[in-house]
Design an enzyme around this catalytic site. Structure first.
Site, PDB file in Angstrom:
ATOM      1  N   ASP A 102      20.969 -24.342   0.104  1.00 10.58           N
ATOM      2  CA  ASP A 102      19.531 -24.074   0.148  1.00 10.58           C
ATOM      3  C   ASP A 102      18.717 -25.350   0.023  1.00 10.58           C
ATOM      4  O   ASP A 102      17.749 -25.548   0.748  1.00 10.58           O
ATOM      5  CB  ASP A 102      19.110 -23.032  -0.895  1.00 10.58           C
ATOM      6  CG  ASP A 102      19.453 -23.407  -2.329  1.00 10.58           C
ATOM      7  OD1 ASP A 102      20.103 -24.461  -2.561  1.00 10.58           O
ATOM      8  OD2 ASP A 102      19.084 -22.638  -3.238  1.00 10.58           O
ATOM      9  N   ASP A 105      18.793 -31.867  -3.616  1.00  7.63           N
ATOM     10  CA  ASP A 105      17.795 -32.501  -4.466  1.00  7.63           C
ATOM     11  C   ASP A 105      18.349 -33.865  -4.907  1.00  7.63           C
ATOM     12  O   ASP A 105      18.230 -34.848  -4.190  1.00  7.63           O
ATOM     13  CB  ASP A 105      17.531 -31.561  -5.646  1.00  7.63           C
ATOM     14  CG  ASP A 105      16.347 -31.934  -6.493  1.00  7.63           C
ATOM     15  OD1 ASP A 105      15.841 -33.060  -6.381  1.00  7.63           O
ATOM     16  OD2 ASP A 105      15.907 -31.095  -7.309  1.00  7.63           O
TER      17      ASP A 105
END
Length: 188
Positions: A102, A105
């Site tokens: 998803d 980061d």
């Protein structure tokens, strides 16, 4: 209260998501033409993205799931500790692997996943992420397929959650700060 009232701003609209997901699916189909890649969906956040993505891939693909945790509850940042909560069932040896995530980061989780998969002898490994936050990167990861690069903001929607909520929003948004501050206080 409608959860949309808790959104400060929409970063990626439903229409932008549909368009880009279709483009990524077509690109994967082109790149893997004549092969049958194994797409490993990282639970839970990537499920919505994978569901739309595979419908846009015009070739045969196999799908498996892996659970990985590096966030928890009301934390807004990765803990830095990677925990595998569910491993893939498929044998990845000699397979073309596409890890579907998803969001990338810090890159710590993805690096750990790629390193783990390499020990299993795949034919190839590529990363397909819905979102990327390059400003937050702590380690370099090679992302072949990226939906959107976004600024350093905590985002929810389209599979991404805050405290297991908001995954069902059809767009990517930023919560109003008072929402997560209130939830932190309530959880003590």
């Amino acid at each position: 209260m409608d959860m949309r009232d808790e959104i400060l701003e929409i970063l990626v609209s439903t229409e932008e998501i549909q368009k880009r997901t279709t483009e990524l699916g077509q690109q994967i189909g082109h790149d893997y033409d004549g092969r049958n890649p194994l797409m490993i969906c990282i639970l839970r956040g990537a499920v919505v993205f994978l569901s739309d993505l595979i419908r846009s891939v015009p070739i045969h693909v196999m799908v498996d799931f892996m659970g990985v945790s590096s966030y928890g509850g009301t934390n807004l940042d990765s803990t830095g500790v990677i925990k595998i909560t569910r491993d893939v069932d498929a044998n990845v040896a000699h397979r073309d692997i596409i890890i579907v995530e998803d969001i990338v980061d810090t890159g710590l989780t993805m690096k750990a996943l790629v390193d783990l998969m390499k020990t299993r002898g795949p034919g190839s490994i590529e990363i397909c992420t819905f979102l990327s936050k390059p400003q937050r990167r702590k380690v370099d990861v090679d992302i072949k397929y990226c939906g959107f690069e976004i600024p350093n903001k905590f985002v929810i929607g389209y599979g991404l959650d805050y405290d297991e909520n908001y995954r069902n929003l059809p767009f990517v948004g930023v919560l109003k700060p008072e929402v997560y501050e209130k939830r932190k206080e309530e959880k003590g």
